[in-house]
Design an enzyme around this catalytic site. Structure first.
Site, PDB file in Angstrom:
ATOM      1  N   ASP A 247      58.004  59.443  26.091  1.00  0.00           N
ATOM      2  CA  ASP A 247      57.724  58.212  25.347  1.00  0.00           C
ATOM      3  C   ASP A 247      56.920  57.209  26.163  1.00  0.00           C
ATOM      4  OD1 ASP A 247      57.953  56.587  23.016  1.00  0.00           O
ATOM      5  OD2 ASP A 247      59.535  55.421  23.985  1.00  0.00           O
ATOM      6  N   SER A 268      57.732  52.005  18.442  1.00  0.00           N
ATOM      7  CA  SER A 268      57.807  53.358  17.900  1.00  0.00           C
ATOM      8  C   SER A 268      58.617  53.364  16.609  1.00  0.00           C
ATOM      9  CB  SER A 268      58.462  54.306  18.914  1.00  0.00           C
ATOM     10  OG  SER A 268      57.789  54.270  20.147  1.00  0.00           O
ATOM     11  N   GLN A 318      54.508  61.318  17.629  1.00  0.00           N
ATOM     12  CA  GLN A 318      55.127  60.017  17.421  1.00  0.00           C
ATOM     13  C   GLN A 318      54.233  59.162  16.524  1.00  0.00           C
ATOM     14  OE1 GLN A 318      55.455  56.434  20.382  1.00  0.00           O
ATOM     15  NE2 GLN A 318      57.258  57.722  20.748  1.00  0.00           N
TER      16      GLN A 318
END
Length: 333
Positions: A247, A268, A318
């Protein structure tokens, strides 16, 4: 031989131990000395406190300058909780998460696991990360018994300089700070980044000029690994560490063609991962990130984590919210 700690299906090797059959380090990679500290990602960030059956509490190690919880930490801890609720003979092969609320860095996170399905080949565990009585993340993780198949293929790893020939993110920042013409607001921002104790080592392959606002292709490459020593251990543990790592700086790939726009808000929305082959999260891996699309105040990014020997280890995806400051002319359109 030193003992290992075990909780459910997640085994953590004691410091200085290796599992049988552990291979040599990749060519050029320096081994950890016996005095090296265990990776803080294992000893602190991804270490959950069991409270009851399938209920765990996680604490925070590093909080970004946004003062929100780092999404990779929540995903990694959720996978740790899920892995504790399966047997040792299965491995994580995928996870799919939704971030539904902002995390509060002032209180711990509770992880509640539901044993959704346990099959002969595949098992599914659902995890809720909870703060203040409400979920902040919903995650489903799937685990599989090892199975052989003649159906195999993968993309080809990009050709890039090895990590030994590149500067770390910290060394690059020190280089920028030596510029006497650096604007003070950038100097303050870079010093804040240096002051953070991020448990990840990063070496960008083609670092952008920090003051450049020219549009760039929405792609970036960097070598990445966990700080400290993890050891061979259980593959599920390395998947949890990779979930944390994946991430970091991921969504920012979607901003590279739009560097002229100051970012007001970026978070996110979801995060997915697929684990393809065994890897060591404390060895250098190449993180290949690209953004095929952005629009509607959202950006989509894809990522691939490559082992040094060219094996595709992990694929990531993502989507996130990206809001920028528009010029008066743009805002009227």
């Amino acid at each position: 031989m030193a003992a290992s700690t075990s909780a459910g299906g997640l085994r953590v090797p004691a410091a200085g131990t290796e599992s049988p059959g552990s291979g040599d380090l990749p060519e050029g990679e320096q081994p950890a000395s016996p005095g090296d500290l265990r990776s803080v990602l294992v000893t602190s960030v991804l270490s959950l406190e069991p409270l009851d059956l399938d209920l765990f509490r996680g604490r925070h190690y590093w909080v970004p300058v946004t003062r929100r919880l780092f999404g990779g930490q929540i995903v990694g801890q959720a996978l740790v909780a899920a892995a504790k609720a399966v047997s040792e003979d299965v491995h994580a092969h995928s996870l799919h998460c939704y971030f539904v609320r902002a995390g509060d860095p002032t209180v711990p996170v509770l992880y509640q696991v539901e044993r959704t399905r346990t099959g002969k080949s595949f098992s599914v565990r659902s995890v809720k990360a909870i703060q203040h009585g409400k979920p902040i993340l919903i995650c489903q993780a799937s685990f599989q018994q090892t199975q052989e198949s003649p159906v195999q293929h993968q993309f080809t790893m990009p050709t890039v300089p090895p990590p030994e020939e590149l500067l770390t993110q910290e060394e690059l920042i020190q280089k920028y700070l030596q510029d006497p013409n650096l604007v003070e607001k950038y100097r303050l921002g870079l010093n804040k980044i240096l002051a953070q104790e991020v448990p990840i080592e990063i070496k960008p392959v083609n670092p952008p000029e920090i003051l450049c606002q020219l549009s760039q292709e929405p792609k970036q490459l960097f070598w990445v690994r966990a700080r400290g020593y993890i050891g061979e251990g259980d593959m599920k543990l390395h998947c949890c560490v990779a979930a944390y790592i994946s991430d970091y700086a991921f969504l920012g790939t979607a901003l590279l063609p739009h560097r002229q726009h100051p970012v007001k808000f970026m978070v996110s929305l979801d995060h997915s991962m697929w684990f393809h082959a065994p890897f060591r999260a404390d060895h250098w891996m190449l993180y290949e990130c690209e953004s095929p699309w952005a629009g509607g105040c959202r950006g989509l990014v894809h990522g691939r984590l490559w082992r040094r020997d060219g094996v595709l280890a992990v694929t990531c995806a993502q989507e996130g919210v990206i809001r920028v400051t528009q010029s008066p002319a743009e805002s009227k359109l």
